[in-house]
Scaffold this motif. Sequence first.
Motif, PDB file in Angstrom:
ATOM      1  N   MET B   1       0.843  -1.195   0.000  1.00  0.00           N
ATOM      2  CA  MET B   1       0.000   0.000   0.000  1.00  0.00           C
ATOM      3  C   MET B   1       0.881   1.249   0.000  1.00  0.00           C
ATOM      4  O   MET B   1       1.671   1.455   0.908  1.00  0.00           O
ATOM      5  CB  MET B   1      -0.892   0.001   1.241  1.00  0.00           C
ATOM      6  CG  MET B   1      -1.968  -1.098   1.199  1.00  0.00           C
ATOM      7  SD  MET B   1      -3.265  -0.772   2.403  1.00  0.00           S
ATOM      8  CE  MET B   1      -2.344  -1.051   3.921  1.00  0.00           C
ATOM      9  N   PRO B   2       0.737   2.093  -1.024  1.00  0.00           N
ATOM     10  CA  PRO B   2       1.583   3.281  -1.110  1.00  0.00           C
ATOM     11  C   PRO B   2       1.016   4.439  -0.283  1.00  0.00           C
ATOM     12  O   PRO B   2      -0.188   4.481   0.001  1.00  0.00           O
ATOM     13  CB  PRO B   2       1.519   3.631  -2.597  1.00  0.00           C
ATOM     14  CG  PRO B   2       0.148   3.175  -3.022  1.00  0.00           C
ATOM     15  CD  PRO B   2      -0.169   1.966  -2.172  1.00  0.00           C
ATOM     16  N   THR B   3       1.873   5.363   0.083  1.00  0.00           N
ATOM     17  CA  THR B   3       1.377   6.660   0.548  1.00  0.00           C
ATOM     18  C   THR B   3       0.962   7.449  -0.687  1.00  0.00           C
ATOM     19  O   THR B   3       1.267   7.059  -1.821  1.00  0.00           O
ATOM     20  CB  THR B   3       2.475   7.443   1.284  1.00  0.00           C
ATOM     21  OG1 THR B   3       3.518   7.727   0.328  1.00  0.00           O
ATOM     22  CG2 THR B   3       3.054   6.651   2.448  1.00  0.00           C
ATOM     23  N   LEU B   4       0.293   8.579  -0.455  1.00  0.00           N
ATOM     24  CA  LEU B   4      -0.108   9.417  -1.590  1.00  0.00           C
ATOM     25  C   LEU B   4       1.121   9.869  -2.373  1.00  0.00           C
ATOM     26  O   LEU B   4       1.119   9.888  -3.609  1.00  0.00           O
ATOM     27  CB  LEU B   4      -0.907  10.628  -1.095  1.00  0.00           C
ATOM     28  CG  LEU B   4      -1.383  11.600  -2.175  1.00  0.00           C
ATOM     29  CD1 LEU B   4      -2.365  10.932  -3.124  1.00  0.00           C
ATOM     30  CD2 LEU B   4      -2.020  12.834  -1.549  1.00  0.00           C
ATOM     31  N   PHE B   7       2.438   7.080  -4.437  1.00  0.00           N
ATOM     32  CA  PHE B   7       1.546   6.911  -5.592  1.00  0.00           C
ATOM     33  C   PHE B   7       1.896   7.927  -6.680  1.00  0.00           C
ATOM     34  O   PHE B   7       2.030   7.582  -7.858  1.00  0.00           O
ATOM     35  CB  PHE B   7       0.088   7.061  -5.153  1.00  0.00           C
ATOM     36  CG  PHE B   7      -0.876   7.200  -6.293  1.00  0.00           C
ATOM     37  CD1 PHE B   7      -1.252   6.104  -7.048  1.00  0.00           C
ATOM     38  CD2 PHE B   7      -1.382   8.448  -6.631  1.00  0.00           C
ATOM     39  CE1 PHE B   7      -2.118   6.236  -8.114  1.00  0.00           C
ATOM     40  CE2 PHE B   7      -2.252   8.594  -7.699  1.00  0.00           C
ATOM     41  CZ  PHE B   7      -2.620   7.487  -8.440  1.00  0.00           C
ATOM     42  N   ASN B   8       2.047   9.186  -6.286  1.00  0.00           N
ATOM     43  CA  ASN B   8       2.400  10.235  -7.262  1.00  0.00           C
ATOM     44  C   ASN B   8       3.741   9.955  -7.921  1.00  0.00           C
ATOM     45  O   ASN B   8       3.887  10.099  -9.133  1.00  0.00           O
ATOM     46  CB  ASN B   8       2.468  11.608  -6.574  1.00  0.00           C
ATOM     47  CG  ASN B   8       1.097  12.231  -6.429  1.00  0.00           C
ATOM     48  OD1 ASN B   8       0.213  11.996  -7.238  1.00  0.00           O
ATOM     49  ND2 ASN B   8       0.920  13.016  -5.386  1.00  0.00           N
ATOM     50  N   LEU B  11       3.480   7.216 -10.424  1.00  0.00           N
ATOM     51  CA  LEU B  11       2.743   7.667 -11.594  1.00  0.00           C
ATOM     52  C   LEU B  11       3.677   8.369 -12.579  1.00  0.00           C
ATOM     53  O   LEU B  11       3.628   8.137 -13.791  1.00  0.00           O
ATOM     54  CB  LEU B  11       1.652   8.630 -11.109  1.00  0.00           C
ATOM     55  CG  LEU B  11       0.666   9.162 -12.116  1.00  0.00           C
ATOM     56  CD1 LEU B  11      -0.091   8.015 -12.752  1.00  0.00           C
ATOM     57  CD2 LEU B  11      -0.317  10.108 -11.420  1.00  0.00           C
ATOM     58  N   ASP B 114       2.413  21.131  -0.655  1.00  0.00           N
ATOM     59  CA  ASP B 114       2.698  19.909  -1.423  1.00  0.00           C
ATOM     60  C   ASP B 114       3.416  20.234  -2.730  1.00  0.00           C
ATOM     61  O   ASP B 114       4.400  19.577  -3.094  1.00  0.00           O
ATOM     62  CB  ASP B 114       1.412  19.098  -1.680  1.00  0.00           C
ATOM     63  CG  ASP B 114       0.339  19.879  -2.452  1.00  0.00           C
ATOM     64  OD1 ASP B 114       0.186  21.093  -2.218  1.00  0.00           O
ATOM     65  OD2 ASP B 114      -0.344  19.269  -3.303  1.00  0.00           O
TER      66      ASP B 114
END
Lengths: 391, 391
Positions: B1-4, B7-8, B11, B114
């Motif tokens: 399970m990735p952190t946000l 994930f970015n 991507l 962010d």
Amino acid sequence: MPTLQEFNDNLIQQTPAMPIVLSEPVPLADLPTPALIIDLDVFDRNLLQMQEYLEGHGMGLRCHTKMHKCPIIARKQLDAGALGVCAAKVSEAEVMQVNGVSRILITSPVVTEDKIARVVKLASTNPDLQIVVDDASAAGQLNEAARKADVVVGVLIDLDPGMGRTGIETGLPALTLGKYIGDECQHLRFDGLQMYAGNCMHIEGYEQRRDKYLHIMEKGQVTRSLFEDAGIVVPVFSGGGTGTYNIEPGLGLLTDLQAGSYLFMDIEYRDIGGSKSELFDDFEPSLFVLVTAISKPQQRLITVDGGFKSFASDKMAPQFRDVEGVIFHWGGDEHGIVQLNNPSVELKLGDKLPMLTPHCDPTVNLHDYYYPVRNGLVEEIWPITGRGRSQ
Amino acid sequence: MPTLQEFNDNLIQQTPAMPIVLSEPVPLADLPTPALIIDLDVFDRNLLQMQEYLEGHGMGLRCHTKMHKCPIIARKQLDAGALGVCAAKVSEAEVMQVNGVSRILITSPVVTEDKIARVVKLASTNPDLQIVVDDASAAGQLNEAARKADVVVGVLIDLDPGMGRTGIETGLPALTLGKYIGDECQHLRFDGLQMYAGNCMHIEGYEQRRDKYLHIMEKGQVTRSLFEDAGIVVPVFSGGGTGTYNIEPGLGLLTDLQAGSYLFMDIEYRDIGGSKSELFDDFEPSLFVLVTAISKPQQRLITVDGGFKSFASDKMAPQFRDVEGVIFHWGGDEHGIVQLNNPSVELKLGDKLPMLTPHCDPTVNLHDYYYPVRNGLVEEIWPITGRGRSQ
């Protein structure tokens, strides 16, 4: 080095389709904007409400995946009781089928060898696959390809509701095609008719919409009777959409509704007006694009980071969900310029704000992921697997 | 399970970016439509022509990747002599940097934690990274984040050309920001100014466009002088675009041009008019969407398989490249309805036809792949790696 066909197959098979569960929930305000968000509470209500309404009126729901492009959402609709899904194009059907959805109706005809081959390939492992036909020659080609593959493809005859987009003329031309399929096309299974009155969905005012819809669908009724009088059973008559969901049951013509937008809603549908109120608010908006205020070049303006690449631009501009007294002007591909007339909320640099989407289908098709939100938190990310699959 | 964040990062890093070489060349007519195609001969001519023109006039080319979203094309532009590229957003810059492009100017400001963190991360391995700033508080935040990471970020001050999109007011407000950066922001490197007159690019008529451009840019000239009089060197003054490429050299204000559309061209730019002819044909169209005629519901109509999901819809409709005497009407998300007034070519079901694109940037952003064509054959497929990266 792949062939073109291997490249296409890989594209469909390898695009992510499962929810990506985050290791820890993320507050809405931490999302990188522009981000396509779903209010899950509203989404769940819309999902159930349409299903229950149609079931209560003896109709099926054949929900249109051209709107959400997402197998995760299609499975939720099927789990809730939908009898199947629609796909606008072959590649959209491929995405759905590869990801576990089998009851698919492709709502546009195919006429070229490459697309016919892809339809036959889908049908070879999926007897539930259906596609519309609106031309005898194309139906003949599809039949011949199916014969060679020893496959039967389910077909619906697409009727033109007078909008001149797709579909054969109602009445005798449609019946002639129906007889041709029955007599000459042993590898096509005649499953019924489709008549999607896209020229009615967005007529403003419930009465005007209803009157035009009833007028248009008369030709569908006549056509169905022609088929039945000729001894051709019409098991399915599919059509209609969110804008006519509460008109159709009174007519009793269609067996199932091809609704899509009810699940997300958008400004375009909201503004057509409902049967009981000025706005069409039978379903609430559950889809938003979260944007950030990133520049304040002038006193009465503030700029957000979403433009033509984040919102559909075929109709109106987006609107803030929670701010009134401002006007969004397109600021090109990447920006929106917000005119601060008499803002109900002070807008500051760095603010992240949800916006109602203008036209949901092409808005969704700009984004790669949904960020579903409940209680202000995002726990997983849903790939929009069918995005860009317009082939 | 990735952190946000994971994930970015995934991507950006995992999206395909290299040409996919096909095992055998594919004729144009075998492509699955709608397909975004590039005429490589025209593309190559446009690429060289702009580079040579600007070099001949002592200007650099800082080509805008928001238009093509493709590292393969960015590298071709750099190989031809471009001094760097522009990226509209942070995620677009990430795609370029991950794929070997380092001289990047991010042309929109960032203001949130962010995005600032992502810019600092890019700069930590890329001293050539630049971003615009237009607000002292945001500049201070960026400086603080850069200080903590022990990084220096190159910045250009973005000047508002009066369009109210991004940028600080020209003149003293800009100078005050410049001094603040010089005095207080030790981790920002002042590299110069940006003034993108987006409000000029599409003014119809060369003279009208030139007059408005010169009027608007006067304030840029005054601002640059203010900086120089205050002892602040302005190494870079970046701005302009395809619509002003042959106006700017006469003014001599900018050091480099932020052109994008010259490479593909589109109907919108064609129609603004050139300095020598009624159409702006200094560059030829090299970008097309190939569509198929799939339905003929009425005598004087034929329907193709491209609509709002295949063509940008913020401006005009697309037009056929090789057919005259017909009008394209939008047929919704998936279709175009072609009115056959007096067609110069007979259109039949199954025909595959190239269409000129209305507005190239948001058209590209609908597609996942380019199909570059030479001599009627497609030998490789280019991923549009930055598609959807509007964050």
